[in-house]
Design a protein around this motif. Structure first.
Motif, short mmCIF file in Angstrom:
data_model
loop_
_atom_site.label_atom_id
_atom_site.label_comp_id
_atom_site.label_asym_id
_atom_site.label_seq_id
_atom_site.Cartn_x
_atom_site.Cartn_y
_atom_site.Cartn_z
N ILE A 1 65.54 -39.26 66.97
CA ILE A 1 64.70 -39.89 68.08
C ILE A 1 63.20 -39.28 68.10
O ILE A 1 63.27 -37.96 68.00
CB ILE A 1 65.55 -39.36 69.53
N ASP A 2 62.33 -39.89 68.39
CA ASP A 2 61.01 -39.36 68.40
C ASP A 2 60.12 -40.39 69.33
O ASP A 2 60.34 -41.50 69.34
CB ASP A 2 60.21 -39.42 66.87
N PRO A 3 58.92 -39.90 69.88
CA PRO A 3 58.47 -40.67 70.93
C PRO A 3 57.31 -41.49 70.17
O PRO A 3 57.13 -42.45 70.96
CB PRO A 3 57.62 -39.57 71.90
N HIS B 1 48.65 -40.56 63.00
CA HIS B 1 47.89 -39.22 62.45
C HIS B 1 48.61 -38.06 63.18
O HIS B 1 48.83 -38.32 64.23
CB HIS B 1 46.39 -39.44 62.56
N LYS B 2 48.68 -36.83 62.46
CA LYS B 2 49.11 -35.53 63.02
C LYS B 2 48.08 -34.82 62.64
O LYS B 2 47.64 -34.59 61.63
CB LYS B 2 50.72 -35.38 62.38
N LEU B 3 48.20 -33.60 63.57
CA LEU B 3 47.13 -32.61 63.34
C LEU B 3 47.98 -31.63 62.25
O LEU B 3 49.00 -31.03 62.46
CB LEU B 3 47.01 -31.63 64.48
N CYS B 4 47.24 -31.30 61.07
CA CYS B 4 47.65 -30.73 59.91
C CYS B 4 46.66 -30.63 58.66
O CYS B 4 45.72 -31.57 58.74
CB CYS B 4 48.92 -31.42 59.37
N GLY B 5 46.78 -29.39 58.14
CA GLY B 5 45.76 -29.52 57.03
C GLY B 5 45.92 -30.36 55.95
O GLY B 5 45.07 -30.29 55.06
N GLU B 6 47.07 -31.03 55.63
CA GLU B 6 47.77 -31.82 54.87
C GLU B 6 47.47 -31.51 53.22
O GLU B 6 47.39 -32.20 52.44
CB GLU B 6 46.76 -33.02 55.10
N TYR B 7 47.67 -30.16 53.18
CA TYR B 7 47.93 -29.44 51.54
C TYR B 7 49.37 -29.17 51.74
O TYR B 7 49.72 -28.10 52.36
CB TYR B 7 46.80 -28.19 51.55
N LEU B 8 49.82 -29.84 51.04
CA LEU B 8 51.42 -29.76 50.63
C LEU B 8 51.77 -28.78 49.60
O LEU B 8 51.44 -29.22 48.20
CB LEU B 8 52.05 -31.05 50.58
N SER C 1 47.94 -37.39 53.36
CA SER C 1 47.90 -37.26 54.98
C SER C 1 49.42 -37.40 55.45
O SER C 1 50.28 -37.99 54.78
CB SER C 1 47.06 -38.57 55.43
N ARG C 2 49.47 -36.97 56.56
CA ARG C 2 50.65 -37.19 57.48
C ARG C 2 51.03 -38.42 57.79
O ARG C 2 52.09 -39.10 57.79
CB ARG C 2 50.66 -36.27 58.81
N TYR C 3 49.63 -39.07 57.91
CA TYR C 3 49.89 -40.74 58.19
C TYR C 3 50.60 -41.56 57.05
O TYR C 3 51.60 -42.31 57.33
CB TYR C 3 48.46 -41.33 58.31
N GLY D 1 61.94 -26.83 61.05
CA GLY D 1 60.63 -26.95 60.70
C GLY D 1 59.99 -25.88 62.05
O GLY D 1 60.37 -24.79 61.90
N ASP D 2 58.76 -26.20 62.54
CA ASP D 2 58.02 -25.58 63.24
C ASP D 2 59.09 -24.87 64.63
O ASP D 2 58.70 -23.92 65.21
CB ASP D 2 56.96 -26.19 63.86
N THR D 3 59.70 -25.52 64.90
CA THR D 3 60.85 -25.17 65.95
C THR D 3 61.57 -23.87 65.81
O THR D 3 62.02 -23.33 66.57
CB THR D 3 61.96 -26.62 66.35
N GLY E 1 53.41 -24.40 55.91
CA GLY E 1 54.19 -25.07 56.93
C GLY E 1 55.02 -26.37 56.45
O GLY E 1 56.07 -26.56 57.11
N MET E 2 54.21 -27.29 56.07
CA MET E 2 55.03 -28.54 55.72
C MET E 2 56.37 -28.17 54.64
O MET E 2 57.11 -28.85 54.91
CB MET E 2 54.06 -29.62 55.01
N ALA E 3 55.88 -27.39 54.05
CA ALA E 3 57.02 -27.13 52.65
C ALA E 3 57.93 -26.43 53.38
O ALA E 3 59.35 -26.66 53.14
CB ALA E 3 56.33 -26.21 51.41
#
Ligand code: FAD
Length: 372
Positions: free
Chosen positions: A32-34, A40-47, A94-96, A271-273, A284-286
């Motif tokens: 479930i996601d809104p 697009h998501k706020l993120c530095g996008e360096y994985l 990108s997160r997109y 994750g961040d939770t 953070g993404m990793a």
């Protein structure tokens, strides 16, 4: 739409998507996601490359998505500059594009169901979770929370970190700008730091974290960029020569780096939770993806009736602390240095004398390569 699932996952960012793909290979999974994809998501996008094999095992082809390889770090502080090779290297995407690619993989799974909506409540009764989403309720054997840095559910569950105000805000925007593909720039300014690196499509992502204290005297993002960020020579050059790709940036506030727990009220937090590492670590993404792998592996024996819930949750908690606790600590320590000009000057001088220390510090904030 069925009402009972083996697993319900709230939040379809990297953590939620990874866990949902893994678990839906065997179990009835509701994600479930809104928001719909792509977004697009706020993120530095360096994985960080530590999870590259996991993503490839999940069916992600970085070359097909046009991702770029990054293996050099440039760090600047006013006019001073340091550089280092990145021990593990990373990928600019990108997160997109990445979230959409993972979502496609999830939808290919036979046991997968997606619902666009917000989980507003969760209760546990008779060994089952009941989840409320809009006017609907669903039940599951296990519930996973992957709702990111801060959500309504954190408030409902009265998680301790939600009660304290956080002094951080963040801004992100894509630009057209000429810079090498293999470089990630980390540029400090008064009250924060910005990351600049390439993503697919020859676009450059600028993402920064700043304190309210430094932001509040400036009216808006443009003024803040011109008056504060541009004091750093690299950022000055960036804003003079870069062309924004969107009308306005993505901004978020109340970013909390407080300690959280990976298991609360019998819910698996991923994750961040479960905990957010300071973005300067670029990790953070990793960690979101890795924690989803750990949680999935820990809960599968319970879903297969091979162990009890308590043992499965304890196992995840133990694994989470083993892999991430010291990294988060190191991130906190580095951020304290980076935001204090006197400490930064001392650290800069030390690293000038002993440049081999920088890759060692970077290694301490990262893990080893992970496999599914
Ligand atoms: C300024 C900044 C820069 C960063 N730069 C980098 C970087 O360069 N590299 C890196 O590796 N990491 C970086 N990070 C960290 C990285 O972005 C996060 O660690 C990562 O996005 C975590 O993924 P996630 O799946 O846990 O959460 P998210 O990607 O935030 O996903 C959470 C999802 O949950 C959904 N949700 C929320 N509430 C509910 C609800 N009630 N019900 C259902 N769904 C809900 C949200 O809509 C969202 O889609 C950065 C972070 C910041 C703040």
């Amino acid at each position: 739409m069925p009402k009972f699932y083996d697993i319900i996952v709230a939040g379809g960012g990297l953590a939620g998507l990874t866990a949902s793909i893994i678990l839906s290979k065997k179990f009835k999974t509701l994600l479930i996601d809104p928001d719909d994809y792509p977004r697009h998501k706020l993120c530095g996008e360096y994985l960080s490359n530590e999870v590259i094999e996991v993503l490839s095992d999940l069916g992600i082809s970085f070359s097909r998505l046009g991702a770029v390889s990054i293996d050099r770090l440039e760090y600047t502080f006013h006019k001073k500059e340091l550089s280092s090779l990145l021990p593990l290297g990373g990928t600019g995407i990108s997160r997109y594009t990445l979230d959409q690619a993972l979502f496609n993989q999830f939808q290919n799974e036979e046991n997968a169901t997606f619902l666009q909506g917000k989980v507003t409540a969760v209760t546990q009764y008779n060994d089952q979770f009941t989840i409320t989403c809009g006017d609907d309720t669903f039940t599951s054997k296990q519930f996973i929370m992957a709702t990111g840095k801060r959500s309504l559910l954190d408030k409902k569950l009265e998680r301790p970190f939600i009660k304290t105000k956080s002094p951080w805000l963040a801004v992100k925007m894509h630009y057209d700008y000429d810079m090498p593909d293999d470089l990630v720039g980390l540029h400090a300014f008064d009250g924060g730091y910005a990351g600049i690196s390439k993503v697919e499509g020859n676009k450059v992502n600028l993402c920064y974290l700043a304190t309210y204290e430094s932001f509040k005297t400036h009216k808006d993002v443009d003024t803040f960029n011109n008056k504060v960020l541009s004091k750093n020579v690299k950022l000055h050059h960036f804003f003079k020569n870069a062309t924004a790709c969107w009308d306005k940036p993505i901004t978020i506030s109340q970013i909390s780096f407080d300690k959280k727990r990976p298991v609360e009220n019998d819910i698996l937090m991923i994750g961040d939770t479960a905990g957010l590492i300071h973005p300067l670590c670029g990790n953070g993404m990793a960690m979101a993806i890795h924690s989803a792998v750990l949680a999935s592996k820990a809960i599968i024996p319970y879903l297969e009736n091979k162990t009890d819930r308590h043992s499965a949750l304890m196992n995840y908690s133990k694994q989470w602390n083993h892999h991430f606790k010291s990294r988060l600590k190191m991130g906190r320590w580095l951020q304290t240095i980076l935001l204090n000009p006197s400490y930064t000057r001392i650290a800069y001088r030390l690293l000038g004398w002993f440049p081999w220390m920088l890759p060692i510090i970077i290694k301490r904030t990262h893990g080893k390569r992970v496999r599914l």
